[in-house]
Scaffold this active site. Structure first.
Site, mmCIF file in Angstrom:
data_model
loop_
_atom_site.group_PDB
_atom_site.id
_atom_site.type_symbol
_atom_site.label_atom_id
_atom_site.label_comp_id
_atom_site.label_asym_id
_atom_site.label_seq_id
_atom_site.Cartn_x
_atom_site.Cartn_y
_atom_site.Cartn_z
ATOM 1 N N GLU A 179 0.852 -1.206 -0.072
ATOM 2 C CA GLU A 179 0.116 -0.044 0.086
ATOM 3 C C GLU A 179 0.758 1.404 0.020
ATOM 4 O O GLU A 179 0.212 2.268 0.484
ATOM 5 C CB GLU A 179 -0.995 0.031 1.301
ATOM 6 C CG GLU A 179 -2.124 -0.576 0.875
ATOM 7 C CD GLU A 179 -2.217 -2.164 1.060
ATOM 8 O OE1 GLU A 179 -3.079 -2.737 0.497
ATOM 9 O OE2 GLU A 179 -1.304 -2.764 1.400
ATOM 10 N N TYR A 181 3.553 2.132 1.689
ATOM 11 C CA TYR A 181 4.211 2.449 3.159
ATOM 12 C C TYR A 181 5.867 2.118 2.865
ATOM 13 O O TYR A 181 6.066 1.887 1.828
ATOM 14 C CB TYR A 181 3.687 1.862 4.293
ATOM 15 C CG TYR A 181 2.271 2.303 4.333
ATOM 16 C CD1 TYR A 181 1.972 3.482 4.751
ATOM 17 C CD2 TYR A 181 0.873 1.275 4.165
ATOM 18 C CE1 TYR A 181 0.547 3.923 5.022
ATOM 19 C CE2 TYR A 181 -0.175 1.861 4.349
ATOM 20 C CZ TYR A 181 -0.509 3.205 4.933
ATOM 21 O OH TYR A 181 -1.756 3.579 5.043
ATOM 22 N N ARG A 229 3.042 -8.606 4.424
ATOM 23 C CA ARG A 229 2.160 -7.828 3.510
ATOM 24 C C ARG A 229 2.814 -7.375 2.494
ATOM 25 O O ARG A 229 3.456 -6.133 2.353
ATOM 26 C CB ARG A 229 1.208 -6.788 4.334
ATOM 27 C CG ARG A 229 0.358 -6.036 3.233
ATOM 28 C CD ARG A 229 -1.036 -6.883 3.161
ATOM 29 N NE ARG A 229 -1.960 -5.901 2.772
ATOM 30 C CZ ARG A 229 -3.212 -5.932 2.503
ATOM 31 N NH1 ARG A 229 -3.566 -7.267 2.516
ATOM 32 N NH2 ARG A 229 -3.945 -5.129 1.884
ATOM 33 N N HIS A 268 -1.848 4.156 -2.316
ATOM 34 C CA HIS A 268 -2.895 5.479 -2.045
ATOM 35 C C HIS A 268 -2.784 6.519 -3.081
ATOM 36 O O HIS A 268 -3.773 7.138 -3.439
ATOM 37 C CB HIS A 268 -2.545 6.072 -0.605
ATOM 38 C CG HIS A 268 -2.821 5.133 0.647
ATOM 39 N ND1 HIS A 268 -3.815 4.370 0.709
ATOM 40 C CD2 HIS A 268 -2.111 4.942 1.493
ATOM 41 C CE1 HIS A 268 -3.901 3.604 1.703
ATOM 42 N NE2 HIS A 268 -2.613 4.067 2.330
ATOM 43 N N CYS A 349 -20.529 -6.311 3.545
ATOM 44 C CA CYS A 349 -19.833 -4.966 3.355
ATOM 45 C C CYS A 349 -20.093 -4.623 1.868
ATOM 46 O O CYS A 349 -20.192 -5.222 1.010
ATOM 47 C CB CYS A 349 -18.337 -5.194 3.166
ATOM 48 S SG CYS A 349 -17.261 -3.962 2.562
ATOM 49 N N GLN A 354 -17.233 4.783 3.471
ATOM 50 C CA GLN A 354 -17.544 6.202 3.988
ATOM 51 C C GLN A 354 -17.300 6.101 5.562
ATOM 52 O O GLN A 354 -16.688 7.109 5.841
ATOM 53 C CB GLN A 354 -19.062 6.339 3.759
ATOM 54 C CG GLN A 354 -19.645 7.744 4.079
ATOM 55 C CD GLN A 354 -20.944 8.035 3.876
ATOM 56 O OE1 GLN A 354 -21.700 7.169 3.280
ATOM 57 N NE2 GLN A 354 -21.726 8.951 4.541
ATOM 58 N N ASP A 669 -27.109 10.717 3.133
ATOM 59 C CA ASP A 669 -25.952 10.435 4.293
ATOM 60 C C ASP A 669 -26.157 9.308 4.961
ATOM 61 O O ASP A 669 -26.978 9.190 6.148
ATOM 62 C CB ASP A 669 -26.031 11.648 5.109
ATOM 63 C CG ASP A 669 -24.897 11.519 6.205
ATOM 64 O OD1 ASP A 669 -24.310 10.578 6.232
ATOM 65 O OD2 ASP A 669 -24.783 12.463 6.854
#
Length: 693
Positions: A179, A181, A229, A268, A349, A354, A669
């Protein structure tokens, strides 16, 4: 297959329920609960909330849990709400979490974490560090390059973290090397521009992650699992090439540094969606398979697998040895136990991001839209509820009016708390705004939420009356209290021509299947307008995964990108920002999809009139007049609360609470709607107590 049907075939899954091993850990099934930063780690509560979160998932069948990242140093934290494995002040909370999982009969790995250039300077006033000083669009800062001494100290930080995790009772560690990092940054030419022993060619770029893994293995010793990972694909320009990823995997496996490889996808900063609802289920399985074929240790697949049936398919195909689910454990902490038993529906899921990823990005407490208890287990306990003594042992008789997200969750929470609940829904089915949402490409799982509540409310004994509109307050006189969850209605626009027959509200389009022409103008470009544009411009393909690969230049396997939409869609708004209200991790991906589909977006518009075949505007406002061709006009210009019932109950002094869109007509919302529904028992109890004084 409905959510209920999928759950009921859970007991017949052939591969998920087989036991397996990761290093010294023997596990009863092939599902791993993946790492999620929760925002609970920084609470000043001695770790109570964190421990309860993990305990509930372990009791729900999670046999192996990976914690959210625990930073090995302050400069490596992803925000203020991280835990710090090498700081004594954080030891009691982490130890408590490990003990809670063990008490429930499960195992737990601590993820060792260093954000590198993804750290935020304003969190602790520390300039982030990285292999090279390459600006990060994600954290919006330029890191400084680690010197040799700092590199060695960072390796030692990881090793000390592993030793400390063992002391605190963890069963092993996972190294966050995906990811984007720090460990991942060393692998990528774009972020590792060094020319010393730690960069310059693939072998030297591998040196740091291999050194960290070796140091962690040595520090831990025998008896625990070390998982890495690994980034299966960075999906950014200048990311590590596939052959370099595979060589890292081989070295980690061959050197005995790790007991398993957990395959992550994308940075990201990637402009290819990886975890959004737009990504087809199981899209990233081939990357896990490629690594599995290269190594001799168990491989764990992750990302966009949200049911155990999908996990079973990945295992059956030989794509992985285990499957990691993260967000699905937010949506339903008992997903494993429910699927195995096959008697209760799973709350699936919906990949909306959000309340989970979007909260984590801004260092906020993580939860789940469809399960607002997630992260708030101590505030919203499963058992018990408000004091019912003044109402007798059977609790209150409560009417819930409206069966959208707020009403469904309120009915569930009230029934769980022991109240006798009747739910009135004017439509032909529960769901409210979710009945519209699941018709949007990529949001098909929203219907699973409706199916879950249909099954769960029936199990709890809630009397659900669909197709029954409460048209008179007197209909509710026999109830002790009322929850008003009547939701919202599309806002009418005052514009010449708004009543012409080719003008429709977004609700008419999404619920009633209103016919749509070849040229469409959408008035409004908030979240609803974007959803409408996406549906009308969607380019369907026979194979969703193949089309996704082709569209983004991935493993296309000869597939062609979907053909351009034959429909001309124009979306307009008065303001400048399109997609207001859509979370940051999703908004960019949806807007990119609209651009690829050829949707024209006009901002700063002044609406003049709707005419047969066109909408007359000034663009920009105050400029020249334009006619936007439109044989269909869709109005998506916001909503208004359906508040008449609340007003009548107030005048009659009848005990009630107002939740969701009926209380505030915010645009779709759902997070607030479900949250207010979950808190309805407490809110109603306060009203009922007050009415008896």
């Amino acid at each position: 297959m409905t959510a209920v049907e999928q759950v009921r075939r859970g007991g017949r899954l052939e591969h998920v329920w087989r036991g397996g091993r990761i290093g010294p850990l023997t596990l009863p099934h092939r599902i791993v609960m993946g790492s999620m930063h929760l925002g609970l780690e920084g609470l000043d509560d001695g770790g109570r909330a964190l421990a309860e979160f993990y305990r509930e998932r372990a009791e729900g069948g999670a046999a192996l849990i990976v914690t959210g990242g625990s930073a090995v140093s302050r400069v490596g934290a992803g925000g203020r709400n991280y835990s710090f494995i090498n700081e004594d002040a954080h030891a009691p909370a982490l130890e408590r979490a490990a003990a809670a999982v063990h008490d429930a009969g499960a195992r737990i790995l601590l993820q060792l974490f260093h954000a590198g250039r993804y750290a935020y300077e304003d969190a602790f006033g520390l300039q982030p560090v990285a292999p090279s000083p390459v600006y990060s669009r994600y954290s919006r800062c330029e890191p400084r390059a680690l010197c040799e001494a700092e590199l060695l100290a960072t390796i030692e930080d990881f090793a000390r973290g592993a030793a400390r995790a063992r002391e605190l009772g963890f069963d092993g560690v996972e190294l966050m090397g995906s990811e984007g990092y720090l460990l991942n940054q060393f692998m990528a030419p774009a972020t590792n521009q060094r020319e010393d022993d730690w960069g310059g060619d693939p072998k030297r770029r591998r040196r740091f992650p291999l050194a960290v893994a070796a140091a962690v293995r040595e520090a831990w010793g025998a008896g625990g699992a070390v998982v890495y990972r690994i980034s299966g694909a960075d999906l950014v320009p200048g990311g590590a090439a596939e052959n370099e990823v595979l060589e890292l995997a081989r070295r980690l496996s061959r050197d005995g540094a790790v007991d398993g490889l957990n395959v992550g996808i994308g940075w990201h900063e990637a402009r290819i969606p990886t975890v959004q609802a737009l990504v087809p289920h199981g899209a990233w399985r081939p990357w896990a398979r490629a690594i599995r074929e290269a190594v001799d240790v168990p491989v764990i697949a992750s990302n966009r697998i949200n049911t155990l049936a999908q996990a079973d398919q990945a295992l059956a195909a030989g794509d992985a040895d285990f499957v990691s689910l993260a967000r699905p454990f937010l949506a339903d902490p008992a997903i494993v136990a429910k699927t195995r038993e096959g008697a209760r529906a799973v709350n699936v899921c919906i990949a909306c991001n959000q309340a989970c990823i979007d909260h984590s990005i801004f260092d906020r407490r993580v939860s789940c839209v469809v399960n607002p208890r997630a992260g708030y287990e101590l505030d919203l306990p499963l058992r018990g509820g408000p004091d019912r003594s003044m109402l007798g042992a059977r609790g209150a008789r409560v009417a819930v009016v409206g069966g959208g997200p707020a009403g469904m969750e309120a009915a569930r929470a009230l029934a769980t708390a022991g109240h006798r609940v009747e739910l009135f829904e004017a439509g032909e089915r529960l769901g409210g705004q979710f009945r519209m949402a699941w018709r949007i490409p990529g949001k098909e799982d929203f219907e699973r939420t409706i199916e879950y509540f249909e099954a769960e409310l029936a199990r709890l004994g809630v009397s659900v009356r669909v197709g029954e509109r409460v048209a008179d307050r007197a209909r509710l006189d026999d109830f002790d209290g009322v929850v008003v969850a009547t939701g919202v209605l599309p806002r009418h626009i005052e514009l010449p021509g708004a009543d012409l027959p080719h003008v429709h509200t977004y609700a008419e389009l999404l619920l009633d299947g209103t016919g749509v022409g070849d040229t469409v103008a959408i008035i409004g470009a908030g979240g609803i307008g974007v959803d409408v544009a996406h549906r009308l411009s969607y380019r369907a393909g026979a194979d969703a995964r193949a089309a996704f690969y082709a569209e983004f230049g991935l493993r296309a396997a000869g597939a062609a990108a979907p053909p351009p939409s034959a429909r001309r869609v124009t979306m307009m708004r008065r303001g400048a920002r399109v997609g207001e209200g859509i979370g940051p991790s999703t908004r960019w991906a949806v807007l990119d999809a609209l651009a690829r589909a050829g949707v024209e977006i006009l901002t700063g518009v002044e609406y003049l009139a709707i005419e047969p075949g066109a909408v007359r505007i000034r663009h920009p406002a105050g400029g020249e007049e334009h006619r936007v061709p439109a044989d269909t006009v869709v109005v998506a210009a916001g909503q208004r609360s359906e508040a008449w019932l609340a007003a009548e109950l107030e005048r009659a002094d009848q005990p009630h609470v107002v939740i969701g869109g009926a209380a505030l007509a915010a645009e779709l919302d759902a997070e607030r709607a479900f949250r207010e529904g979950a808190r309805a028992p407490g809110a109603l109890a306060s009203v009922l107590v007050g009415s008896r004084r």
